[in-house]
Design an enzyme around this catalytic site. Structure first.
Site, PDB file in Angstrom:
ATOM      1  N   CYS A 166       0.916  -0.945   0.043  1.00  0.00           N
ATOM      2  CA  CYS A 166       0.222  -0.071   0.124  1.00  0.00           C
ATOM      3  C   CYS A 166       0.864   1.235  -0.012  1.00  0.00           C
ATOM      4  CB  CYS A 166      -0.959  -0.151   1.225  1.00  0.00           C
ATOM      5  SG  CYS A 166      -1.915  -1.440   1.543  1.00  0.00           S
TER       6      CYS A 166
ATOM      7  N   SER B 159      18.735  -5.519   1.745  1.00  0.00           N
ATOM      8  CA  SER B 159      17.424  -4.890   1.555  1.00  0.00           C
ATOM      9  C   SER B 159      17.475  -3.852   0.646  1.00  0.00           C
ATOM     10  CB  SER B 159      16.453  -4.698   2.798  1.00  0.00           C
ATOM     11  OG  SER B 159      15.483  -4.036   2.479  1.00  0.00           O
ATOM     12  N   GLN B 160      16.839  -3.799  -0.385  1.00  0.00           N
ATOM     13  CA  GLN B 160      16.737  -2.464  -1.215  1.00  0.00           C
ATOM     14  C   GLN B 160      16.270  -1.287  -0.437  1.00  0.00           C
ATOM     15  OE1 GLN B 160      15.837   0.474  -3.373  1.00  0.00           O
ATOM     16  NE2 GLN B 160      14.151  -0.753  -3.162  1.00  0.00           N
TER      17      GLN B 160
ATOM     18  N   THR C 242      14.742 -10.903  -4.112  1.00  0.00           N
ATOM     19  CA  THR C 242      16.140 -10.741  -4.793  1.00  0.00           C
ATOM     20  C   THR C 242      17.290 -10.331  -4.235  1.00  0.00           C
ATOM     21  OG1 THR C 242      14.769  -9.950  -6.768  1.00  0.00           O
ATOM     22  CG2 THR C 242      16.895  -8.606  -6.480  1.00  0.00           C
TER      23      THR C 242
ATOM     24  N   HIS D 173      16.959 -35.690 -10.204  1.00  0.00           N
ATOM     25  CA  HIS D 173      16.178 -35.929  -9.028  1.00  0.00           C
ATOM     26  C   HIS D 173      14.788 -35.370  -9.108  1.00  0.00           C
ATOM     27  CE1 HIS D 173      19.940 -37.444  -7.419  1.00  0.00           C
ATOM     28  NE2 HIS D 173      20.624 -36.464  -7.632  1.00  0.00           N
TER      29      HIS D 173
ATOM     30  N   THR E 239      12.360  -3.899   4.624  1.00  0.00           N
ATOM     31  CA  THR E 239      11.508  -5.308   4.433  1.00  0.00           C
ATOM     32  C   THR E 239      11.233  -5.963   6.058  1.00  0.00           C
ATOM     33  OG1 THR E 239      12.997  -5.562   2.676  1.00  0.00           O
ATOM     34  CG2 THR E 239      11.937  -7.469   3.307  1.00  0.00           C
TER      35      THR E 239
END
Length: 673
Positions: free
Chosen positions: A2, A429-430, A384, A585, A434
């Site tokens: 948001c 963390s960009q 990422t 596998h 986060t």
């Protein structure tokens, strides 16, 4: 994700048209965050005794059109407000389907006495909702946010003598989870409250005169308890400031100096929504309550910690408005992909010296001796950022000769992972905000480990709460799918590895090889970007499929994971990054002539093993698209199509191989649209 935007103009005349245009523009600056509905709340009368709310499902443009249509008699756009508070929101549905009722702002009742915009999730909202239902409140939405507005109204009705700020503090103490809030009320015209816990919120300040202070002291409730949070290391906090004794004017609140008290405040989830108005901002910390009353800004806290800073610094952003504009590109993601030759230079600028080979990381240099004595390195992130840890784990192990553990932040917390005082924990963390990564940071910090932050956002929570760290300096990343931050995170971690081995004679040839590889990297990235047209043609074929497998190993395994993630994020196509060594596998059973397969294979120490994997795919009638090094005719013979990238040192090859995957996900998205 948001988006919150609030606008307060005090003694600064603005027409309703200007106010609504400012709110809409703020939401448009945050459209990259992803959303499904939008809404605004503003004063319906000049005295602020009535609040109007407009909410629409869909894009901000739909909301803007609805507002403009109301200018035909329903709204007077020319009425002027000397003082006004407006709040706006873009919603990404978590509780309740996307519709106008569930959109924000949420209200306390039909009279719109209290209205709230919220970013985050209230985990105990059901308990609060049940309590309010027993008190006679009726709910109209399925959101967790509505309980906040109604809880504030309940407290106001029972304690009418409390101020708006005090009511809000009482309410947020009952909330659990992560949130950023911005609130206004008909009972408190000219007042705005903003607070955060676990979700980012920034305050922008615009004044015609110079500011009375560059630091706003934090005020505490008289009966607040002091919490002892012992830490044997000082935090790397820019706001850890001792106030001078000779400060003029008020020392407990902010306002402009002189007789001209005109001021405007902006509240936003992201500084990119504020930068076109002002570059003077305050980054609120968890549990801060910012209150604007009669043009004066104060910051309050209910709980005092021993390591709390005594003030919040007013920071001057270096971001330029041009950085958050698309320019000639069709989207922010495309712009950021093509900015990578410049962003990697900015990450290395002032840190990498090629003659002689030297790396200087000012943010962590004082902690290098302690890091060299550590038990192990832990790299923790999400999405990422987690992939950038995978991409650099091998070179970190090689150059530091330390055990390197990597973890997804959410899983790390779920396991209650054992952490020791001689661990060094990297949090990547960009945004620096986060939620899971931030919670993991606090978990490790409480257990005494050294905290190193790798972020792209100065002033972010991870930046402030780390003992030391590296700013990747990739520039603002507006596109929701991270691209240039990934490559800059990789380079930052490689630079750290190079610093750790600078005094080891036996490894100097390898170290010099990597540094020279960094020198050539910007030019090599420019060459890879020339593949755009070829990738576009490939995307025209792939977008019609429902699934895609991306395979590789060694340094390129992270490329497979990151490429698959980008394809999922942007095209909504199922894609899976597979370690080529695991092909027999299980995953090989999926391969046939109808299943598109991309394989990343460069001439490194696992080249022969990757060749074997390709032969297994072709034996199952698979038709692999291969990302390989330029001139590798041996492997090109096994492919249905191929994309060539230049050769570089093995630990940096993943930066070059991931760019075709970024281009492919972007071009696939265009084809789907």
């Amino acid at each position: 994700m948001c988006g919150i935007f609030g606008f307060v103009n005090y003694l600064t005349p603005r027409t309703r048209r200007e106010i609504l245009e400012c709110l809409i523009k703020g939401l448009q600056r945050m459209e990259y965050r992803g959303y499904d509905s939008a809404g605004v709340a503003f004063d319906a009368d000049i005295n602020g005794k009535e609040i109007a709310i407009i909410k629409k499902t869909g894009k901000v443009k739909v909301l803007e059109d609805e507002i403009m249509n109301m200018g035909n008699g329903q709204l007077d756009f020319d009425v002027e407000f000397k003082t006004h508070i407006g709040i706006a929101h873009t919603r990404w549905a978590t509780h309740g389907v996307p519709n106008a009722v569930n959109s924000h702002p949420q209200r306390s009742g039909p009279k719109n006495e209290f209205v709230v915009v919220h970013n985050g999730i209230i985990t105990n909202y059901k308990d609060v909702k049940q309590f309010l239902i027993q008190k006679g409140f009726e709910f109209e939405s399925d959101t967790d946010t509505e309980v906040i507005a109604k809880l504030i109204k309940h407290i106001h009705e029972n304690h009418p003598d409390l101020s708006f700020r005090e009511i809000s503090e009482q309410a947020i103490q009952q909330l659990e989870g992560a949130f950023a809030l911005c609130m206004k009320s008909v009972h408190f015209p000219g007042e705005c409250i903003a607070t955060r816990r676990g979700s980012p919120l920034v305050v922008g300040i615009k004044s015609k005169t110079r500011l009375a202070t560059d630091h706003i002291p934090v005020l505490y409730s008289k009966d607040c308890a002091v919490k002892d949070r012992k830490d044997h290391r000082p935090c790397n906090r820019g706001s850890n400031i001792v106030l001078s004794r000779d400060r003029t004017e008020s020392t407990t609140e902010f306002c402009p100096l002189g007789e001209n008290r005109e001021v405007e405040y902006f509240f936003a989830s992201d500084a990119s929504a504020i930068i076109e108005h002002t570059n003077r901002v305050i980054f609120l910390e968890d549990d801060d309550v910012a209150a604007v009353t009669d043009g004066r800004l104060t910051i309050h806290r209910m709980v005092r910690n021993l390591d709390d800073s005594s003030a919040r610094e007013i920071i001057t952003l270096k971001m330029e408005i041009q950085q958050i504009m698309k320019g000639n590109y069709s989207s922010f993601m495309q712009k950021e992909i093509f900015e990578q030759p410049e962003s990697v230079i900015n990450t290395m600028r002032g840190r990498v010296h090629f003659d002689p080979d030297m790396i200087i990381l000012g943010g962590i240099k004082d902690y290098i001796p302690e890091i060299k004595r550590c038990r192990r390195l832990l790299l923790i992130g999400c999405g990422t950022s987690y992939h950038s840890a995978i991409a650099t784990r091998q070179v970190l192990e090689e150059l530091t000769e330390l055990p390197v553990m990597i973890d997804l932040a959410s899983d790390f917390l779920d396991r209650s992972t054992p952490i020791f005082r001689d661990d060094v924990c990297f949090f990547i963390s960009q945004s620096g905000e986060t939620a899971d990564t931030l919670l993991a940071l606090r978990y490790c910090k409480q257990r005494g480990s050294l905290i190193v932050g790798i972020t792209n956002t100065v002033g972010s929570s991870i930046c402030r709460e780390s003992h030391c760290g590296v700013h990747i300096n990739a520039g603002p990343e507006i596109g929701v799918a991270s691209t240039k931050a990934y490559t800059s995170q990789m380079i930052s971690l490689v630079m750290f590895a190079l610093v750790m081995c600078e005094d080891r004679i036996s490894i100097q040839p390898r170290r010099s090889e990597i540094i020279q590889g960094l020198r050539q990297l910007p030019d090599l990235i420019k060459e890879v970007l020339k593949l755009d047209d070829k990738v576009h043609a490939l995307a025209q074929e792939l977008y019609q499929h429902k699934s895609l497998l991306v395979m590789g190993r060694g340094f390129n395994f992270a490329t497979c994971l990151e490429g698959a993630l980008k394809i999922k994020e942007l095209t909504y196509m199922h894609s899976e990054g597979i370690l080529a060594g695991e092909l027999k596998h299980g995953p090989l059973a999926l391969v046939d002539k109808a299943m598109p397969v991309i394989m990343v294979c460069t001439r490194d120490n696992v080249y022969t093993k990757c060749m074997n994997a390709i032969q297994q795919v072709t034996a199952r009638e698979g038709r692999p698209v291969i990302v390989c090094e330029r001139g590798d005719t041996e492997i090109q013979k096994l492919s249905s199509k191929y994309l060539e990238v230049p050769h570089t040192v093995d630990c940096l090859q993943g930066i070059l191989t991931v760019i075709p995957m970024q281009l492919l996900s972007y071009q696939d998205r265009k084809s789907v649209v």
